[in-house]
Scaffold this motif. Structure first.
Motif, PDB file in Angstrom:
ATOM      1  N   THR A   4       2.933   1.479  -3.700  1.00 26.72           N
ATOM      2  CA  THR A   4       2.109   1.799  -4.869  1.00 26.72           C
ATOM      3  C   THR A   4       1.758   3.281  -4.932  1.00 26.72           C
ATOM      4  O   THR A   4       1.150   3.730  -5.908  1.00 26.72           O
ATOM      5  CB  THR A   4       0.801   0.980  -4.863  1.00 26.72           C
ATOM      6  OG1 THR A   4       0.148   1.123  -3.598  1.00 26.72           O
ATOM      7  CG2 THR A   4       1.079  -0.482  -5.149  1.00 26.72           C
ATOM      8  N   ARG A   5       2.169   4.041  -3.918  1.00 27.38           N
ATOM      9  CA  ARG A   5       1.872   5.475  -3.872  1.00 27.38           C
ATOM     10  C   ARG A   5       3.117   6.354  -4.001  1.00 27.38           C
ATOM     11  O   ARG A   5       3.007   7.569  -3.975  1.00 27.38           O
ATOM     12  CB  ARG A   5       1.143   5.821  -2.572  1.00 27.38           C
ATOM     13  CG  ARG A   5      -0.283   5.274  -2.491  1.00 27.38           C
ATOM     14  CD  ARG A   5      -0.886   5.492  -1.112  1.00 27.38           C
ATOM     15  NE  ARG A   5      -2.324   5.275  -1.094  1.00 27.38           N
ATOM     16  CZ  ARG A   5      -2.900   4.093  -0.963  1.00 27.38           C
ATOM     17  NH1 ARG A   5      -2.149   3.001  -0.840  1.00 27.38           N
ATOM     18  NH2 ARG A   5      -4.220   3.984  -0.960  1.00 27.38           N
ATOM     19  N   ARG A  16      -2.758   4.699  -9.589  1.00 31.44           N
ATOM     20  CA  ARG A  16      -2.608   5.709  -8.554  1.00 31.44           C
ATOM     21  C   ARG A  16      -1.703   6.860  -8.985  1.00 31.44           C
ATOM     22  O   ARG A  16      -1.663   7.898  -8.326  1.00 31.44           O
ATOM     23  CB  ARG A  16      -2.070   5.065  -7.275  1.00 31.44           C
ATOM     24  CG  ARG A  16      -3.102   4.159  -6.609  1.00 31.44           C
ATOM     25  CD  ARG A  16      -2.565   3.424  -5.396  1.00 31.44           C
ATOM     26  NE  ARG A  16      -3.659   2.709  -4.718  1.00 31.44           N
ATOM     27  CZ  ARG A  16      -3.485   1.844  -3.726  1.00 31.44           C
ATOM     28  NH1 ARG A  16      -2.258   1.581  -3.279  1.00 31.44           N
ATOM     29  NH2 ARG A  16      -4.525   1.251  -3.169  1.00 31.44           N
ATOM     30  N   SER A  17      -0.980   6.667 -10.090  1.00 31.35           N
ATOM     31  CA  SER A  17      -0.095   7.722 -10.590  1.00 31.35           C
ATOM     32  C   SER A  17      -0.781   8.641 -11.591  1.00 31.35           C
ATOM     33  O   SER A  17      -0.219   9.668 -11.975  1.00 31.35           O
ATOM     34  CB  SER A  17       1.144   7.094 -11.240  1.00 31.35           C
ATOM     35  OG  SER A  17       1.867   6.309 -10.315  1.00 31.35           O
ATOM     36  N   HIS A  74      -0.017   0.658  -9.245  1.00 33.86           N
ATOM     37  CA  HIS A  74       0.842   1.849  -9.201  1.00 33.86           C
ATOM     38  C   HIS A  74       0.490   2.809 -10.336  1.00 33.86           C
ATOM     39  O   HIS A  74       0.427   4.028 -10.131  1.00 33.86           O
ATOM     40  CB  HIS A  74       2.309   1.450  -9.268  1.00 33.86           C
ATOM     41  CG  HIS A  74       3.255   2.604  -9.086  1.00 33.86           C
ATOM     42  ND1 HIS A  74       3.705   3.365 -10.156  1.00 33.86           N
ATOM     43  CD2 HIS A  74       3.813   3.146  -7.971  1.00 33.86           C
ATOM     44  CE1 HIS A  74       4.509   4.311  -9.699  1.00 33.86           C
ATOM     45  NE2 HIS A  74       4.592   4.208  -8.387  1.00 33.86           N
ATOM     46  N   ASN A 106       1.285  14.522 -11.955  1.00 35.24           N
ATOM     47  CA  ASN A 106       2.277  13.596 -12.501  1.00 35.24           C
ATOM     48  C   ASN A 106       2.403  13.674 -14.018  1.00 35.24           C
ATOM     49  O   ASN A 106       3.195  12.936 -14.607  1.00 35.24           O
ATOM     50  CB  ASN A 106       1.923  12.155 -12.114  1.00 35.24           C
ATOM     51  CG  ASN A 106       2.208  11.861 -10.658  1.00 35.24           C
ATOM     52  OD1 ASN A 106       3.031  12.533 -10.039  1.00 35.24           O
ATOM     53  ND2 ASN A 106       1.526  10.874 -10.098  1.00 35.24           N
ATOM     54  N   GLU A 117       0.816  -1.210   0.000  1.00 39.65           N
ATOM     55  CA  GLU A 117       0.000   0.000   0.000  1.00 39.65           C
ATOM     56  C   GLU A 117       0.852   1.264   0.000  1.00 39.65           C
ATOM     57  O   GLU A 117       0.473   2.283  -0.587  1.00 39.65           O
ATOM     58  CB  GLU A 117      -0.932  -0.007   1.208  1.00 39.65           C
ATOM     59  CG  GLU A 117      -2.040  -1.034   1.130  1.00 39.65           C
ATOM     60  CD  GLU A 117      -2.945  -0.810  -0.066  1.00 39.65           C
ATOM     61  OE1 GLU A 117      -3.296   0.356  -0.336  1.00 39.65           O
ATOM     62  OE2 GLU A 117      -3.295  -1.797  -0.730  1.00 39.65           O
ATOM     63  N   ILE A 118       2.024   1.216   0.622  1.00 35.53           N
ATOM     64  CA  ILE A 118       2.901   2.391   0.634  1.00 35.53           C
ATOM     65  C   ILE A 118       3.592   2.563  -0.715  1.00 35.53           C
ATOM     66  O   ILE A 118       3.583   3.645  -1.307  1.00 35.53           O
ATOM     67  CB  ILE A 118       3.947   2.275   1.761  1.00 35.53           C
ATOM     68  CG1 ILE A 118       3.268   2.386   3.130  1.00 35.53           C
ATOM     69  CG2 ILE A 118       5.013   3.365   1.627  1.00 35.53           C
ATOM     70  CD1 ILE A 118       4.199   2.136   4.299  1.00 35.53           C
TER      71      ILE A 118
END
Length: 248
Positions: free
Chosen positions: A15-16, A48-49, A45, A54, A12-13
Protein backbone atom coordinates in the motif's frame (compact mmCIF):
# COMPACT_ATOMS: atom_id res chain seq x y z
CA UNK A 1 7.56 -8.69 13.84
CA UNK A 2 7.88 -12.48 13.85
CA UNK A 3 4.29 -12.74 15.10
CA UNK A 4 2.83 -10.66 12.25
CA UNK A 5 0.98 -12.62 9.55
CA UNK A 6 2.63 -12.56 6.12
CA UNK A 7 -0.61 -11.13 4.68
CA UNK A 8 -0.33 -8.09 6.98
CA UNK A 9 3.31 -7.48 6.11
CA UNK A 10 2.62 -7.69 2.36
CA UNK A 11 -0.42 -5.41 2.69
CA UNK A 12 1.45 -2.75 4.66
CA UNK A 13 4.36 -2.74 2.19
CA UNK A 14 2.38 -2.77 -1.05
CA UNK A 15 0.00 0.00 0.00
CA UNK A 16 3.08 2.25 0.09
CA UNK A 17 4.64 1.45 -3.30
CA UNK A 18 4.00 3.39 -6.55
CA UNK A 19 0.91 2.51 -8.56
CA UNK A 20 2.87 1.05 -11.48
CA UNK A 21 4.64 -1.33 -9.14
CA UNK A 22 1.30 -2.39 -7.68
CA UNK A 23 0.13 -3.24 -11.19
CA UNK A 24 3.24 -5.34 -11.83
CA UNK A 25 2.87 -7.07 -8.45
CA UNK A 26 -0.53 -8.47 -9.45
CA UNK A 27 1.26 -10.98 -11.66
CA UNK A 28 3.36 -12.42 -8.79
CA UNK A 29 0.73 -14.98 -7.73
CA UNK A 30 -3.03 -15.50 -7.42
CA UNK A 31 -3.03 -14.51 -3.75
CA UNK A 32 -1.37 -11.17 -4.48
CA UNK A 33 -3.72 -10.52 -7.41
CA UNK A 34 -6.73 -11.11 -5.17
CA UNK A 35 -5.30 -8.92 -2.40
CA UNK A 36 -4.37 -6.01 -4.68
CA UNK A 37 -7.80 -6.09 -6.33
CA UNK A 38 -9.80 -5.56 -3.13
CA UNK A 39 -11.59 -2.27 -2.47
CA UNK A 40 -9.88 -2.06 0.93
CA UNK A 41 -6.43 -2.17 -0.68
CA UNK A 42 -7.41 0.44 -3.31
CA UNK A 43 -8.80 2.79 -0.65
CA UNK A 44 -5.75 2.62 1.62
CA UNK A 45 -3.27 2.83 -1.28
CA UNK A 46 -5.04 5.96 -2.56
CA UNK A 47 -4.99 7.61 0.86
CA UNK A 48 -1.26 6.93 1.25
CA UNK A 49 -0.53 8.20 -2.27
CA UNK A 50 -2.09 11.63 -1.69
CA UNK A 51 1.18 13.44 -1.03
CA UNK A 52 2.58 16.43 -2.89
CA UNK A 53 5.41 14.46 -4.53
CA UNK A 54 2.84 12.25 -6.26
CA UNK A 55 0.87 15.10 -7.86
CA UNK A 56 0.83 15.14 -11.65
CA UNK A 57 -0.59 17.24 -14.48
CA UNK A 58 -1.92 15.31 -17.48
CA UNK A 59 -2.05 17.14 -20.82
CA UNK A 60 -3.86 15.92 -23.94
CA UNK A 61 -3.27 17.53 -27.33
CA UNK A 62 -4.00 16.50 -30.91
CA UNK A 63 -1.39 13.76 -31.06
CA UNK A 64 -0.10 12.85 -27.61
CA UNK A 65 -0.90 12.54 -23.94
CA UNK A 66 1.83 13.54 -21.47
CA UNK A 67 2.21 13.47 -17.69
CA UNK A 68 4.19 16.19 -15.89
CA UNK A 69 5.26 15.84 -12.22
CA UNK A 70 4.86 19.02 -10.15
CA UNK A 71 7.85 20.29 -8.15
CA UNK A 72 6.19 22.47 -5.53
CA UNK A 73 9.45 23.70 -4.00
CA UNK A 74 10.48 25.46 -7.24
CA UNK A 75 7.00 26.02 -8.71
CA UNK A 76 8.10 24.07 -11.77
CA UNK A 77 7.58 20.77 -13.55
CA UNK A 78 9.81 17.72 -13.76
CA UNK A 79 10.58 15.69 -16.86
CA UNK A 80 7.42 14.69 -18.66
CA UNK A 81 6.57 11.20 -19.82
CA UNK A 82 4.38 10.18 -22.75
CA UNK A 83 1.28 8.13 -22.04
CA UNK A 84 0.01 5.90 -24.83
CA UNK A 85 -3.74 5.77 -25.24
CA UNK A 86 -4.76 2.13 -24.67
CA UNK A 87 -8.05 2.63 -26.50
CA UNK A 88 -8.84 3.56 -30.08
CA UNK A 89 -9.19 7.29 -30.63
CA UNK A 90 -8.84 9.97 -33.27
CA UNK A 91 -6.83 13.21 -33.12
CA UNK A 92 -8.19 15.73 -30.63
CA UNK A 93 -10.78 13.14 -29.68
CA UNK A 94 -10.51 12.60 -25.91
CA UNK A 95 -12.16 14.98 -23.43
CA UNK A 96 -11.59 14.71 -19.67
CA UNK A 97 -14.94 15.12 -17.88
CA UNK A 98 -14.13 14.24 -14.26
CA UNK A 99 -11.30 12.83 -12.15
CA UNK A 100 -10.79 11.29 -8.72
CA UNK A 101 -7.74 9.65 -7.12
CA UNK A 102 -5.98 9.29 -10.45
CA UNK A 103 -9.01 7.76 -12.18
CA UNK A 104 -10.46 9.71 -15.11
CA UNK A 105 -13.89 9.69 -16.70
CA UNK A 106 -13.34 10.64 -20.36
CA UNK A 107 -15.41 10.91 -23.51
CA UNK A 108 -14.44 9.82 -27.03
CA UNK A 109 -15.81 12.75 -29.00
CA UNK A 110 -16.33 10.92 -32.29
CA UNK A 111 -18.46 8.15 -30.76
CA UNK A 112 -19.75 9.98 -27.62
CA UNK A 113 -18.70 6.97 -25.52
CA UNK A 114 -17.79 7.31 -21.85
CA UNK A 115 -14.75 5.50 -20.45
CA UNK A 116 -13.12 5.10 -17.07
CA UNK A 117 -9.35 5.30 -17.55
CA UNK A 118 -6.35 5.03 -15.25
CA UNK A 119 -3.43 6.67 -17.12
CA UNK A 120 -0.88 5.26 -14.65
CA UNK A 121 -1.81 1.59 -15.08
CA UNK A 122 -3.30 2.14 -18.61
CA UNK A 123 -6.39 0.14 -17.56
CA UNK A 124 -9.69 1.38 -18.99
CA UNK A 125 -13.35 0.41 -19.08
CA UNK A 126 -16.00 1.27 -21.68
CA UNK A 127 -19.19 2.46 -19.98
CA UNK A 128 -21.41 2.44 -23.08
CA UNK A 129 -24.11 -0.23 -23.37
CA UNK A 130 -26.42 -1.40 -26.19
CA UNK A 131 -29.40 0.26 -24.45
CA UNK A 132 -27.81 3.74 -24.90
CA UNK A 133 -26.31 4.19 -21.42
CA UNK A 134 -22.82 5.66 -21.19
CA UNK A 135 -23.01 8.13 -24.08
CA UNK A 136 -22.22 11.79 -23.41
CA UNK A 137 -23.22 14.89 -25.38
CA UNK A 138 -21.32 18.11 -24.72
CA UNK A 139 -23.35 21.14 -23.51
CA UNK A 140 -26.31 18.90 -22.68
CA UNK A 141 -24.96 16.46 -20.10
CA UNK A 142 -23.06 16.64 -16.81
CA UNK A 143 -20.73 14.10 -15.21
CA UNK A 144 -19.48 13.54 -11.66
CA UNK A 145 -17.07 10.84 -10.47
CA UNK A 146 -17.21 9.80 -6.81
CA UNK A 147 -16.68 6.99 -4.30
CA UNK A 148 -19.39 5.95 -1.83
CA UNK A 149 -19.24 4.63 1.74
CA UNK A 150 -18.62 1.09 0.42
CA UNK A 151 -15.53 2.29 -1.52
CA UNK A 152 -17.31 1.69 -4.82
CA UNK A 153 -16.27 4.13 -7.57
CA UNK A 154 -19.33 5.49 -9.37
CA UNK A 155 -20.23 7.87 -12.19
CA UNK A 156 -23.25 10.18 -11.97
CA UNK A 157 -24.58 11.07 -15.42
CA UNK A 158 -27.15 13.85 -15.92
CA UNK A 159 -28.65 13.27 -19.40
CA UNK A 160 -30.79 15.66 -21.47
CA UNK A 161 -32.07 14.29 -24.78
CA UNK A 162 -34.79 16.05 -26.81
CA UNK A 163 -37.20 16.33 -23.93
CA UNK A 164 -36.16 13.01 -22.38
CA UNK A 165 -34.44 13.76 -19.08
CA UNK A 166 -32.78 11.35 -16.71
CA UNK A 167 -30.20 10.77 -14.00
CA UNK A 168 -28.14 7.58 -14.05
CA UNK A 169 -25.47 6.03 -11.82
CA UNK A 170 -22.78 3.62 -12.98
CA UNK A 171 -21.20 1.31 -10.39
CA UNK A 172 -17.72 -0.03 -11.10
CA UNK A 173 -18.25 -2.85 -8.59
CA UNK A 174 -21.37 -4.29 -10.28
CA UNK A 175 -20.51 -2.92 -13.75
CA UNK A 176 -23.98 -1.63 -14.58
CA UNK A 177 -26.11 1.50 -14.89
CA UNK A 178 -29.35 2.29 -13.08
CA UNK A 179 -31.77 5.18 -13.06
CA UNK A 180 -32.36 7.31 -9.93
CA UNK A 181 -34.99 10.02 -9.33
CA UNK A 182 -34.17 13.71 -9.57
CA UNK A 183 -36.12 15.08 -6.61
CA UNK A 184 -35.86 18.82 -7.03
CA UNK A 185 -37.13 21.29 -9.61
CA UNK A 186 -37.33 19.59 -12.99
CA UNK A 187 -36.64 22.82 -14.88
CA UNK A 188 -32.96 22.52 -13.91
CA UNK A 189 -32.76 19.57 -16.29
CA UNK A 190 -33.90 21.67 -19.27
CA UNK A 191 -31.36 22.81 -21.91
CA UNK A 192 -31.81 26.41 -20.66
CA UNK A 193 -29.51 25.61 -17.74
CA UNK A 194 -25.77 24.98 -17.94
CA UNK A 195 -24.38 22.36 -15.54
CA UNK A 196 -20.76 22.30 -14.44
CA UNK A 197 -18.82 19.08 -13.96
CA UNK A 198 -19.31 17.58 -10.51
CA UNK A 199 -16.90 18.39 -7.66
CA UNK A 200 -16.66 15.62 -5.06
CA UNK A 201 -16.05 16.64 -1.44
CA UNK A 202 -17.10 15.21 1.91
CA UNK A 203 -19.47 12.58 0.56
CA UNK A 204 -21.27 15.03 -1.74
CA UNK A 205 -21.09 15.92 -5.41
CA UNK A 206 -21.60 19.62 -6.13
CA UNK A 207 -22.74 21.12 -9.46
CA UNK A 208 -23.17 24.78 -10.29
CA UNK A 209 -26.28 25.27 -12.42
CA UNK A 210 -26.73 28.58 -14.24
CA UNK A 211 -29.55 29.71 -16.47
CA UNK A 212 -28.46 30.78 -19.94
CA UNK A 213 -30.30 34.10 -19.78
CA UNK A 214 -28.89 37.27 -18.25
CA UNK A 215 -30.26 37.72 -14.76
CA UNK A 216 -31.48 34.11 -14.68
CA UNK A 217 -31.47 31.57 -11.87
CA UNK A 218 -28.17 30.38 -10.38
CA UNK A 219 -28.04 27.51 -7.87
CA UNK A 220 -25.73 24.82 -6.52
CA UNK A 221 -27.13 21.30 -6.79
CA UNK A 222 -25.84 18.89 -4.13
CA UNK A 223 -25.95 15.11 -4.53
CA UNK A 224 -25.42 13.04 -1.38
CA UNK A 225 -23.59 10.00 -2.75
CA UNK A 226 -24.75 7.64 0.02
CA UNK A 227 -28.44 8.56 0.31
CA UNK A 228 -28.56 9.44 -3.43
CA UNK A 229 -30.71 12.47 -2.66
CA UNK A 230 -30.51 15.84 -4.42
CA UNK A 231 -30.94 19.22 -2.81
CA UNK A 232 -30.18 22.79 -3.83
CA UNK A 233 -28.50 25.70 -2.12
CA UNK A 234 -28.59 29.30 -3.25
CA UNK A 235 -25.74 31.16 -4.88
CA UNK A 236 -24.22 34.04 -2.93
CA UNK A 237 -25.81 37.41 -3.83
CA UNK A 238 -25.15 38.09 -7.52
CA UNK A 239 -25.76 41.15 -9.74
CA UNK A 240 -29.16 41.29 -11.41
CA UNK A 241 -27.54 42.02 -14.78
CA UNK A 242 -24.70 40.39 -16.62
CA UNK A 243 -23.56 36.79 -16.96
CA UNK A 244 -22.56 34.88 -13.81
CA UNK A 245 -20.24 31.90 -13.49
CA UNK A 246 -19.50 29.82 -10.43
CA UNK A 247 -17.43 26.81 -9.44
CA UNK A 248 -17.50 24.58 -6.36
Amino acid sequence: MADLPVHTIVFEILTRVPTKDVGRSKSVCKQWYALLSTQDFVRIHCSRSLISSNQRVLLIDDLTCSVHPIIFQSNDYGLSSIVTFPFHHQNNDVSILSHLNGLLCVCLNHTYELLLWNPTTTAFKHLSTPDSHGFYINNLDAIGLYVDADDDYKVLHIKRRSGVLGVYVYSREVDSWRNIPFITRQEYLSPHFNWSAGTFCGGTLYFTVCECWIGGTNVVICFDVNSEQFKEISFPPVPSTGMVQGVC
